[in-house]
Design an enzyme around this catalytic site. Structure first.
Site, PDB file in Angstrom:
ATOM      1  N   HIS A  16       0.906  -1.241   0.097  1.00  0.00           N
ATOM      2  CA  HIS A  16      -0.018  -0.019   0.118  1.00  0.00           C
ATOM      3  C   HIS A  16       0.840   1.373   0.006  1.00  0.00           C
ATOM      4  CE1 HIS A  16      -4.128   1.775   1.266  1.00  0.00           C
ATOM      5  NE2 HIS A  16      -3.223   3.004   1.191  1.00  0.00           N
ATOM      6  N   GLU A 204     -11.303   3.355   7.383  1.00  0.00           N
ATOM      7  CA  GLU A 204     -10.036   4.247   7.878  1.00  0.00           C
ATOM      8  C   GLU A 204     -10.189   5.415   8.661  1.00  0.00           C
ATOM      9  OE1 GLU A 204      -8.130   5.852   4.405  1.00  0.00           O
ATOM     10  OE2 GLU A 204      -6.217   6.726   5.445  1.00  0.00           O
TER      11      GLU A 204
HETATM   12 ZN   LIG Z   1      -4.008   4.735   1.035  1.00  0.00          ZN
END
Ligand SMILES: [Zn+2]
Length: 345
Positions: A16, A204
């Site tokens: 990522h 997130e």
């Molecule tokens: Zn990201």
């Protein structure tokens, strides 16, 4: 040799990593001056504070503002190629043997580049880096939530078109509060049909339900972050039962205030519970962190031990969007580094 130097010598994988958040400050500084985007009098030190987070910020919006110069310089083939090459070079210095680089192609069409030219420039730069440093890579194209489903469809079409040339998958990124997974079902079902690997930023910024929805509705095979899973035991159970990998990036989560501080990050709790956790940086430049430093922080702040480090690396290899043949080679490289790893305890 100190611990960080030892960690650098251990072969690692990173799944990522955003291209626009991982441009060398020196390169961005030089390109911004060349393009007249910043005053000739500004020092690199001052400039660094404009593109990096010096302390955690209280919103994702402020965090995203740090990307504005990056996007400005990523508008020509030469710059894109150079930046992709340098990211592979930086990965090599950091002991990363395989990296998945992601970016939103439609962010780079502000001048005269076509999406195809942008993708080709990233691949050309990354390929040059691979030839020189023997670091393998995969490209992930990001669809941005706020741009809507039609643009997501476009990104998925582009990914399918460049699939044989280095693009391995697609991602859905951006504001998950206002643009839930439901809005993108048709596009991502199509991505799966086209044989693309799918990862989705979810959980997130607080909404843990997006994690399960992204897997069930959008066919995500990995989740970007997933940090807020702890809010619901059912979500934790779902991740364990289905072995859904999380691409976790603790420093980035501290920077965006998704957690109060590094010590309160749930990454090791998740790993010890049996969730398939992997470790990445998210944005190397914006968060001022390398993958080796991220491992070092986990050891320092959360007492990660060498076995757990090995597990994080092996998880990353297991769930990488690359061939089984490459995974076998990567596992062999990690195996050869066992001695250095055992010295870390
Ligand atoms: Zn990201």
């Amino acid at each position: 040799m100190n611990r960080l130097d030892k960690i650098k010598k251990i072969p690692k994988v990173e799944l990522h990593c955003h291209l626009d958040g991982s441009i060398r400050v020196e390169t961005m500084f030089e390109l911004c001056k060349d393009q007249g985007l910043i005053s000739k009098n500004i020092s690199i030190k001052e400039f660094a504070t404009m593109v990096q987070l010096i302390e955690p910020c209280n919103s994702l919006k402020k965090y995203l503002e740090k990307f504005s110069y990056a996007i400005e310089v990523l508008q020509s083939k030469e710059n894109i190629k150079r930046i992709a090459f340098e990211l592979i070079e930086d990965a090599s210095i950091d002991g990363v043997m395989y990296i998945e680089i992601r970016f939103a192609p439609l962010n780079h069409t502000a001048r005269d580049l076509t999406e195809d030219e942008i993708i080709e420039a990233v691949i050309t730069g990354a390929e040059e880096g691979k030839q020189k440093y023997n670091v393998s890579y995969g490209i992930i194209l990001c669809a941005m939530r706020h741009e809507g489903i039609e643009r997501s469809r476009k990104v998925i079409e582009l990914a399918a078109k460049h699939k044989s040339f280095g693009v391995v998958g697609v991602d859905l990124a951006g504001n998950e509060q206002d643009y839930g997974p439901e809005l993108f079902i048709d596009a991502f079902v199509e991505a799966e049909k086209k044989g693309l690997h799918i990862t989705v930023h979810a959980g997130e910024t607080g909404n843990e339900e997006n994690i399960v929805k992204s897997v069930k509705l959008l066919k995500a095979r990995r989740i970007g972050h997933g940090i807020h899973a702890y809010k619901n035991p059912e979500v934790i159970k779902f991740l364990i039962d289905n072995q859904i990998p999380l691409e976790m990036c603790p420093t980035s989560n501290v920077d965006t205030n998704a957690v109060d501080n590094y010590k309160s990050h749930p990454i090791l709790d998740y790993l010890r519970k049996g969730i398939k956790v992997t470790l990445s940086t998210d944005n190397r430049t914006v968060s001022r962190v390398t993958l080796s430093e991220e491992y070092n922080m986990l050891m320092e702040q959360l007492n990660l031990n060498a076995n757990e480090m090995q597990k994080l690396i092996e998880n990353g290899i297991d769930v990488a969007f690359c061939s089984e043949e490459l995974k076998k080679q990567l596992r062999e490289q990690v195996f050869k580094a066992k001695n250095i790893m055992s010295e870390l305890n």
